[in-house]
Write a protein that holds these residues in place. Structure first.
Motif, PDB file in Angstrom:
ATOM      1  N   UNK A   1       0.855  -1.185   0.000  1.00  0.00           N
ATOM      2  CA  UNK A   1       0.000   0.000   0.000  1.00  0.00           C
ATOM      3  C   UNK A   1       0.890   1.233   0.000  1.00  0.00           C
ATOM      4  N   UNK A   2       0.315   2.351  -0.420  1.00  0.00           N
ATOM      5  CA  UNK A   2       1.119   3.564  -0.467  1.00  0.00           C
ATOM      6  C   UNK A   2       0.312   4.755  -0.897  1.00  0.00           C
ATOM      7  N   UNK A   3       1.013   5.858  -1.093  1.00  0.00           N
ATOM      8  CA  UNK A   3       0.338   7.078  -1.482  1.00  0.00           C
ATOM      9  C   UNK A   3       1.271   8.065  -2.147  1.00  0.00           C
ATOM     10  N   UNK A   4       0.670   9.040  -2.808  1.00  0.00           N
ATOM     11  CA  UNK A   4       1.397  10.109  -3.488  1.00  0.00           C
ATOM     12  C   UNK A   4       0.614  11.395  -3.285  1.00  0.00           C
ATOM     13  N   UNK A   5       1.292  12.485  -2.939  1.00  0.00           N
ATOM     14  CA  UNK A   5       0.595  13.748  -2.696  1.00  0.00           C
ATOM     15  C   UNK A   5       1.387  14.913  -3.278  1.00  0.00           C
ATOM     16  N   UNK A   6       0.639  15.986  -3.592  1.00  0.00           N
ATOM     17  CA  UNK A   6       1.235  17.250  -4.065  1.00  0.00           C
ATOM     18  C   UNK A   6       2.161  17.033  -5.255  1.00  0.00           C
ATOM     19  N   UNK A   7       1.658  16.294  -6.230  1.00  0.00           N
ATOM     20  CA  UNK A   7       2.513  15.943  -7.366  1.00  0.00           C
ATOM     21  C   UNK A   7       1.994  16.573  -8.645  1.00  0.00           C
ATOM     22  N   UNK A   8       2.830  17.379  -9.260  1.00  0.00           N
ATOM     23  CA  UNK A   8       2.551  17.949 -10.572  1.00  0.00           C
ATOM     24  C   UNK A   8       2.910  16.906 -11.619  1.00  0.00           C
ATOM     25  N   UNK A   9       1.886  16.401 -12.335  1.00  0.00           N
ATOM     26  CA  UNK A   9       2.124  15.273 -13.242  1.00  0.00           C
ATOM     27  C   UNK A   9       3.049  15.632 -14.392  1.00  0.00           C
ATOM     28  N   UNK A  10       3.234  16.926 -14.663  1.00  0.00           N
ATOM     29  CA  UNK A  10       4.153  17.322 -15.737  1.00  0.00           C
ATOM     30  C   UNK A  10       5.574  16.851 -15.450  1.00  0.00           C
ATOM     31  N   UNK A  11       5.900  16.599 -14.159  1.00  0.00           N
ATOM     32  CA  UNK A  11       7.232  16.119 -13.810  1.00  0.00           C
ATOM     33  C   UNK A  11       7.493  14.705 -14.321  1.00  0.00           C
ATOM     34  N   UNK A  12       6.413  13.970 -14.664  1.00  0.00           N
ATOM     35  CA  UNK A  12       6.595  12.625 -15.195  1.00  0.00           C
ATOM     36  C   UNK A  12       6.902  12.621 -16.685  1.00  0.00           C
TER      37      UNK A  12
ATOM     38  N   UNK B   1       9.471   9.801 -23.762  1.00  0.00           N
ATOM     39  CA  UNK B   1      10.270   8.840 -24.535  1.00  0.00           C
ATOM     40  C   UNK B   1       9.659   7.439 -24.550  1.00  0.00           C
ATOM     41  N   UNK B   2       9.010   7.018 -23.447  1.00  0.00           N
ATOM     42  CA  UNK B   2       8.612   5.624 -23.319  1.00  0.00           C
ATOM     43  C   UNK B   2       7.182   5.339 -23.760  1.00  0.00           C
ATOM     44  N   UNK B   3       6.241   6.255 -23.498  1.00  0.00           N
ATOM     45  CA  UNK B   3       4.839   6.009 -23.821  1.00  0.00           C
ATOM     46  C   UNK B   3       4.284   6.967 -24.861  1.00  0.00           C
ATOM     47  N   UNK B   4       5.103   7.901 -25.324  1.00  0.00           N
ATOM     48  CA  UNK B   4       4.678   8.906 -26.306  1.00  0.00           C
ATOM     49  C   UNK B   4       3.426   9.653 -25.819  1.00  0.00           C
ATOM     50  N   UNK B   5       3.394   9.953 -24.543  1.00  0.00           N
ATOM     51  CA  UNK B   5       2.306  10.744 -23.969  1.00  0.00           C
ATOM     52  C   UNK B   5       2.892  11.873 -23.139  1.00  0.00           C
ATOM     53  N   UNK B   6       2.064  12.875 -22.910  1.00  0.00           N
ATOM     54  CA  UNK B   6       2.471  14.041 -22.142  1.00  0.00           C
ATOM     55  C   UNK B   6       1.303  14.425 -21.242  1.00  0.00           C
ATOM     56  N   UNK B   7       1.563  14.722 -19.978  1.00  0.00           N
ATOM     57  CA  UNK B   7       0.486  14.992 -19.032  1.00  0.00           C
ATOM     58  C   UNK B   7       0.603  16.392 -18.442  1.00  0.00           C
ATOM     59  N   UNK B   8      -0.560  16.881 -17.981  1.00  0.00           N
ATOM     60  CA  UNK B   8      -0.629  18.111 -17.186  1.00  0.00           C
ATOM     61  C   UNK B   8      -1.630  17.873 -16.066  1.00  0.00           C
ATOM     62  N   UNK B   9      -1.573  18.699 -15.052  1.00  0.00           N
ATOM     63  CA  UNK B   9      -2.488  18.567 -13.931  1.00  0.00           C
ATOM     64  C   UNK B   9      -1.759  18.200 -12.657  1.00  0.00           C
ATOM     65  N   UNK B  10      -2.492  18.167 -11.570  1.00  0.00           N
ATOM     66  CA  UNK B  10      -1.920  17.922 -10.248  1.00  0.00           C
ATOM     67  C   UNK B  10      -2.660  16.791  -9.544  1.00  0.00           C
ATOM     68  N   UNK B  11      -1.891  15.868  -8.964  1.00  0.00           N
ATOM     69  CA  UNK B  11      -2.448  14.847  -8.071  1.00  0.00           C
ATOM     70  C   UNK B  11      -2.308  15.379  -6.648  1.00  0.00           C
ATOM     71  N   UNK B  12      -3.443  15.770  -6.053  1.00  0.00           N
ATOM     72  CA  UNK B  12      -3.383  16.282  -4.686  1.00  0.00           C
ATOM     73  C   UNK B  12      -3.135  15.155  -3.695  1.00  0.00           C
ATOM     74  N   UNK B  13      -3.882  14.062  -3.836  1.00  0.00           N
ATOM     75  CA  UNK B  13      -3.704  12.902  -2.963  1.00  0.00           C
ATOM     76  C   UNK B  13      -4.045  11.644  -3.752  1.00  0.00           C
ATOM     77  N   UNK B  14      -3.231  10.603  -3.560  1.00  0.00           N
ATOM     78  CA  UNK B  14      -3.494   9.306  -4.171  1.00  0.00           C
ATOM     79  C   UNK B  14      -3.146   8.223  -3.154  1.00  0.00           C
ATOM     80  N   UNK B  15      -4.042   7.256  -2.985  1.00  0.00           N
ATOM     81  CA  UNK B  15      -3.803   6.137  -2.071  1.00  0.00           C
ATOM     82  C   UNK B  15      -4.155   4.834  -2.778  1.00  0.00           C
TER      83      UNK B  15
END
Length: 517
Positions: free
Chosen positions: A393-404, A410-424
């Motif tokens: 189990x785990x979580x991710x918070x305060x993450x700007x998805x553009x950092x991914x 290079x790997x998935x030929x996709x680009x993201x924007x937006x923010x994950x405030x909390x993920x569990x």
């Protein structure tokens, strides 16, 4: 000259003559003893031999010992030393108590050179070897190895298997007897202190282990500047290997081990640590995905640990301020995709593969994902469970998805924007499949599909894809959208790929499903 003085001089001359005769006799006896007792497969030579009967001291200068290795896995052992000295030899013990007692045994600047056996030769020697028969007990108050050098070469002397530039060893109360000499470790001791400097050893075909210093005694071990790295460059490795393999560099500035001991039983080794600390480790891995993939099954960590050729029991492992950086290069990419975890603080409890240990191995991790998002993980499994079941189990918070994007583009030929405030998330799985739940609170999450060259956006595909992504408005009262996880393991891939496809499955369900729990 008086009569008394004459007799006094006679006595002095007599005692001096008797001492010289006794010393000569003792030297002859020692030489005869070595000639008779040293086995035929061992050559023992020296430049000079000195003896002091009053102190019980013996000294050999410029010693060379050469063994064919009949009692070991080495076909040839050569030991050269500037000096081999024995002090405090007890005549009383050897004549009246039938034991050998030494106060001190010192090797000065020994150079230990080992050459391993070819497989056929090693098997032959093993089958013909005989146990060492010892008639007397031997006790040494202090055994010292001063400024030694160790080299282990393969049978053709073409490859250095181990190199130690400096080793200092001090053993207290060393003892053996006719029973102990036949054991896996043929002697006992009460205390020891060892300092090793500048160690180098190959680990497999492509990696080398180097270590600057190691200080150890009865209670603790302190290691500085240890590194494990691929000897070839990334390009050279890609040209050499048939199947995909990680190019890696691991640097650990400091390792500390407390309360360690080792148990040998029936030629089996058990290693016990109270605590193990890795301070500021940095692991960098690179994989060239343009090379053929190996479809052989990869065991999960529970199985790997369970099947180790030795037993381990470590109460706790701590990792402080570590970093992991992973690069993955696909065919024809201009640059590799990068994924990193920084400021890693982790703990591992009950790291044991003993069959009697029924407790779960527990791992907790806190880190920064791509240097920004707060990531945490709790992972638990039973090493002895042959199903290799686990709960993570785990979580991710305060993450700007553009950092991914450094990894996604290079790997998935996709680009993201937006923010994950909390993920569990919570995942339960085993060797074959996994299920779980995930929930996420996010804002303005969108993605774009790039063209083959990664230089432009495929607007139609990106528009259609974002139509299926919920903007996060349809959430529960706490602002979370929920998703379900259900995957099958790809058995030729690592556990972390297993974890990734579970998270990927859950994220898709969160973003495109109804969001209900």
């Amino acid at each position: 000259m008086t009569r008394f003085l004459k007799w006094f001089l006679v006595l002095i001359i007599f005692f001096i003559g008797a001492y010289m005769a006794a010393e000569w006799k003792m030297k002859k006896e020692v030489v005869d003893f070595l000639n008779r007792k040293v086995p035929d497969h061992i050559d023992f030579s020296y430049d000079r031999f000195n003896i002091n009967l009053f102190k019980g001291d013996l000294e050999f200068e410029k010693v060379e010992v050469k063994s064919l290795g009949r009692q070991t896995s080495s076909c040839e052992i050569i030991i050269n030393a500037d000096n081999l000295s024995i002090s405090g030899f007890s005549y009383w013990k050897i004549f009246f108590e039938k034991s050998i007692y030494l106060k001190n045994l010192t090797f000065s600047k020994p150079h230990l050179n080992f050459k391993t056996c070819p497989k056929d030769s090693n098997q032959e020697n093993t089958s013909k070897s005989n146990p060492i028969n010892l008639l007397k007990e031997i006790f040494i108050e202090e055994l010292i190895l001063d400024s030694g050098i160790v080299e282990i070469l393969n049978s053709n002397e073409e490859k250095e298997l181990l190199s130690v530039k400096s080793i200092d060893l001090n053993l207290k109360n060393v003892a053996t007897d006719p029973r102990v000499i036949k054991k896996y470790v043929p002697f006992t001791f009460s205390e020891y202190a060892m300092t090793i400097q500048h160690v180098k050893a190959p680990v497999g075909k492509f990696e080398v282990l180097e270590m600057e210093t190691m200080d150890l005694d009865n209670s603790s071990i302190h290691i500085t500047d240890i590194s494990l790295f691929t000897i070839l460059s990334k390009l050279e490795l890609s040209k050499t290997i048939k199947y995909q393999r990680d190019h890696l560099t691991l640097d650990i500035p400091e390792i500390r081990i407390e309360n360690h001991n080792y148990i040998v039983s029936n030629d089996s080794l058990q290693v016990n640590f109270k605590s193990l600390l890795l301070n500021a480790p940095v692991l960098e891995m690179y994989r060239d995905k343009s090379i053929l993939e190996n479809f052989n099954r990869r065991p999960l960590y529970a199985e790997l640990f369970r099947e180790l050729p030795f037993k381990v029991a470590i109460d706790s492992v701590l990792i402080k301020q570590g970093m992991v950086r992973y690069e993955e290069n696909l065919p024809n990419d201009k640059r590799a995709g990068i994924l990193s975890f920084e400021k890693i603080d982790a703990s591992i409890g009950n790291l044991s593969n003993l069959k009697a240990n029924k407790k779960n191995l527990k791992i907790t991790v806190d880190a920064d994902l791509m240097g920004t998002g707060d990531f945490n993980l709790d992972w638990e499994f039973n090493v002895q469970d042959t199903r290799n079941a686990f709960v993570i189990s785990g979580g991710l918070s305060n993450f700007n998805t553009a950092n991914l994007n450094d990894f996604l583009i290079p790997n998935l030929r996709t680009k993201t924007t937006g923010t994950i405030d909390q993920l569990y998330f919570t995942i339960s799985g085993d060797e074959y499949a996994a299920t779980g739940d995930i929930k996420m609170n996010y804002e303005d999450f969108k993605f774009q599909v790039l063209n083959k060259e990664r230089s432009g956006v495929k607007k139609v595909l990106s528009f259609i894809g974002n139509l299926f992504i919920n903007d996060g408005s349809k959430a529960d009262s706490d602002g979370y959208r929920h998703g379900h996880i259900s995957t099958e393991r790809i058995k030729n891939k690592s556990f972390f790929n297993y974890l990734w496809i579970n998270l990927e499955d859950g994220l898709i369900d969160v973003l495109t499903g109804n969001g209900m729990k």
